[in-house]
Design an enzyme around this catalytic site. Sequence first.
Site, PDB file in Angstrom:
ATOM      1  N   ASN A  92     -24.570  15.056 -30.266  1.00  0.00           N
ATOM      2  CA  ASN A  92     -23.972  16.048 -29.376  1.00  0.00           C
ATOM      3  C   ASN A  92     -24.663  16.036 -28.014  1.00  0.00           C
ATOM      4  O   ASN A  92     -25.867  15.790 -27.903  1.00  0.00           O
ATOM      5  CB  ASN A  92     -23.939  17.446 -30.011  1.00  0.00           C
ATOM      6  CG  ASN A  92     -25.287  17.958 -30.473  1.00  0.00           C
ATOM      7  OD1 ASN A  92     -26.183  17.178 -30.786  1.00  0.00           O
ATOM      8  ND2 ASN A  92     -25.430  19.267 -30.514  1.00  0.00           N
ATOM      9  N   GLU A 119     -24.716  18.545 -24.849  1.00  0.00           N
ATOM     10  CA  GLU A 119     -24.294  19.853 -24.348  1.00  0.00           C
ATOM     11  C   GLU A 119     -24.322  19.895 -22.823  1.00  0.00           C
ATOM     12  O   GLU A 119     -24.817  18.970 -22.163  1.00  0.00           O
ATOM     13  CB  GLU A 119     -25.198  20.938 -24.957  1.00  0.00           C
ATOM     14  CG  GLU A 119     -25.042  20.994 -26.465  1.00  0.00           C
ATOM     15  CD  GLU A 119     -25.819  22.128 -27.125  1.00  0.00           C
ATOM     16  OE1 GLU A 119     -26.708  22.715 -26.479  1.00  0.00           O
ATOM     17  OE2 GLU A 119     -25.519  22.411 -28.309  1.00  0.00           O
ATOM     18  N   CYS A 170     -19.316  17.005 -29.091  1.00  0.00           N
ATOM     19  CA  CYS A 170     -19.894  16.943 -30.424  1.00  0.00           C
ATOM     20  C   CYS A 170     -20.356  15.523 -30.770  1.00  0.00           C
ATOM     21  O   CYS A 170     -19.897  14.543 -30.163  1.00  0.00           O
ATOM     22  CB  CYS A 170     -18.870  17.394 -31.464  1.00  0.00           C
ATOM     23  SG  CYS A 170     -18.605  19.175 -31.518  1.00  0.00           S
ATOM     24  N   GLU A 203     -19.618  13.785 -33.353  1.00  0.00           N
ATOM     25  CA  GLU A 203     -18.492  12.984 -33.850  1.00  0.00           C
ATOM     26  C   GLU A 203     -17.724  12.358 -32.683  1.00  0.00           C
ATOM     27  O   GLU A 203     -17.286  11.209 -32.750  1.00  0.00           O
ATOM     28  CB  GLU A 203     -17.538  13.857 -34.670  1.00  0.00           C
ATOM     29  CG  GLU A 203     -18.161  14.458 -35.930  1.00  0.00           C
ATOM     30  CD  GLU A 203     -18.792  15.823 -35.705  1.00  0.00           C
ATOM     31  OE1 GLU A 203     -19.351  16.068 -34.628  1.00  0.00           O
ATOM     32  OE2 GLU A 203     -18.723  16.645 -36.629  1.00  0.00           O
ATOM     33  N   CYS A 257     -16.450  20.295 -37.128  1.00  0.00           N
ATOM     34  CA  CYS A 257     -15.663  21.433 -36.657  1.00  0.00           C
ATOM     35  C   CYS A 257     -14.180  21.036 -36.616  1.00  0.00           C
ATOM     36  O   CYS A 257     -13.821  19.859 -36.715  1.00  0.00           O
ATOM     37  CB  CYS A 257     -16.151  21.891 -35.282  1.00  0.00           C
ATOM     38  SG  CYS A 257     -15.747  20.774 -33.922  1.00  0.00           S
ATOM     39  N   CYS A 276     -13.215  18.456 -34.116  1.00  0.00           N
ATOM     40  CA  CYS A 276     -13.622  17.093 -34.497  1.00  0.00           C
ATOM     41  C   CYS A 276     -12.764  16.552 -35.631  1.00  0.00           C
ATOM     42  O   CYS A 276     -12.490  15.346 -35.670  1.00  0.00           O
ATOM     43  CB  CYS A 276     -15.095  17.069 -34.881  1.00  0.00           C
ATOM     44  SG  CYS A 276     -16.157  17.150 -33.428  1.00  0.00           S
TER      45      CYS A 276
HETATM   46  N1  THU Z   1     -21.665  20.267 -33.143  1.00  0.00           N
HETATM   47  C1  THU Z   1     -21.439  18.941 -33.397  1.00  0.00           C
HETATM   48  O1  THU Z   1     -21.924  18.075 -32.668  1.00  0.00           O
HETATM   49  N2  THU Z   1     -20.688  18.611 -34.467  1.00  0.00           N
HETATM   50  C2  THU Z   1     -20.174  19.500 -35.366  1.00  0.00           C
HETATM   51  O2  THU Z   1     -19.482  19.108 -36.294  1.00  0.00           O
HETATM   52  C3  THU Z   1     -20.457  20.923 -35.217  1.00  0.00           C
HETATM   53  C4  THU Z   1     -21.091  21.338 -33.940  1.00  0.00           C
HETATM   54  C5  THU Z   1     -22.497  20.644 -31.988  1.00  0.00           C
HETATM   55  C6  THU Z   1     -21.764  21.276 -30.831  1.00  0.00           C
HETATM   56  C7  THU Z   1     -22.863  22.039 -30.146  1.00  0.00           C
HETATM   57  O3  THU Z   1     -23.552  21.144 -29.276  1.00  0.00           O
HETATM   58  C8  THU Z   1     -23.805  22.414 -31.272  1.00  0.00           C
HETATM   59  O4  THU Z   1     -23.472  21.582 -32.376  1.00  0.00           O
HETATM   60  C9  THU Z   1     -23.734  23.865 -31.677  1.00  0.00           C
HETATM   61  O5  THU Z   1     -22.469  24.228 -32.030  1.00  0.00           O
END
Ligand code: THU
Length: 127
Positions: A43, A45, A54, A56, A86, A89
């Site tokens: 991920n 941000e 994310c 994925e 999520c 994703c």
């Molecule tokens: N996140 C992912 O990278 N993948 C997921 O399946 C769930 C959430 C990340 C997004 C964000 O940067 C952090 O986790 C908190 O939600």
Amino acid sequence: MSNAEKLFILAKQNRENAYAPYSNFKVGAAILTTNGKFFGGCNVENSSYPCGTCAEAGAIAAMIASGETKIAEILVIADTECITPCGNCLQKIAEFADASTVIYCANLNKIVKSLTLNDLFQPFSLR
Ligand code: THU
């Protein structure tokens, strides 16, 4: 070493590089394509929340950039009991997968669950 073990190691390594200063929740992902190629992501941000991506999505982008388009298996890992992709994703995975595509949900120690995309993504079943 099994494909699942390779995915676990790759996703865990990618997770280490996650950029998650806002949530402090690092996530890694790794894809095995139907042609036997591996790709990882983490991920990334952003101070503007919706601009974040994310793990994925990162792994899918790496797969597409290299010319591969079919996900056989994907593993997601985070420092929590068990992480599942999520909804956003799951939609992204579905674009390059089918109902039987394997989704491994892992924590830092082990793969906790082995599911299929069909187990997690049924966008019309509740209507
Ligand atoms: N996140 C992912 O990278 N993948 C997921 O399946 C769930 C959430 C990340 C997004 C964000 O940067 C952090 O986790 C908190 O939600």
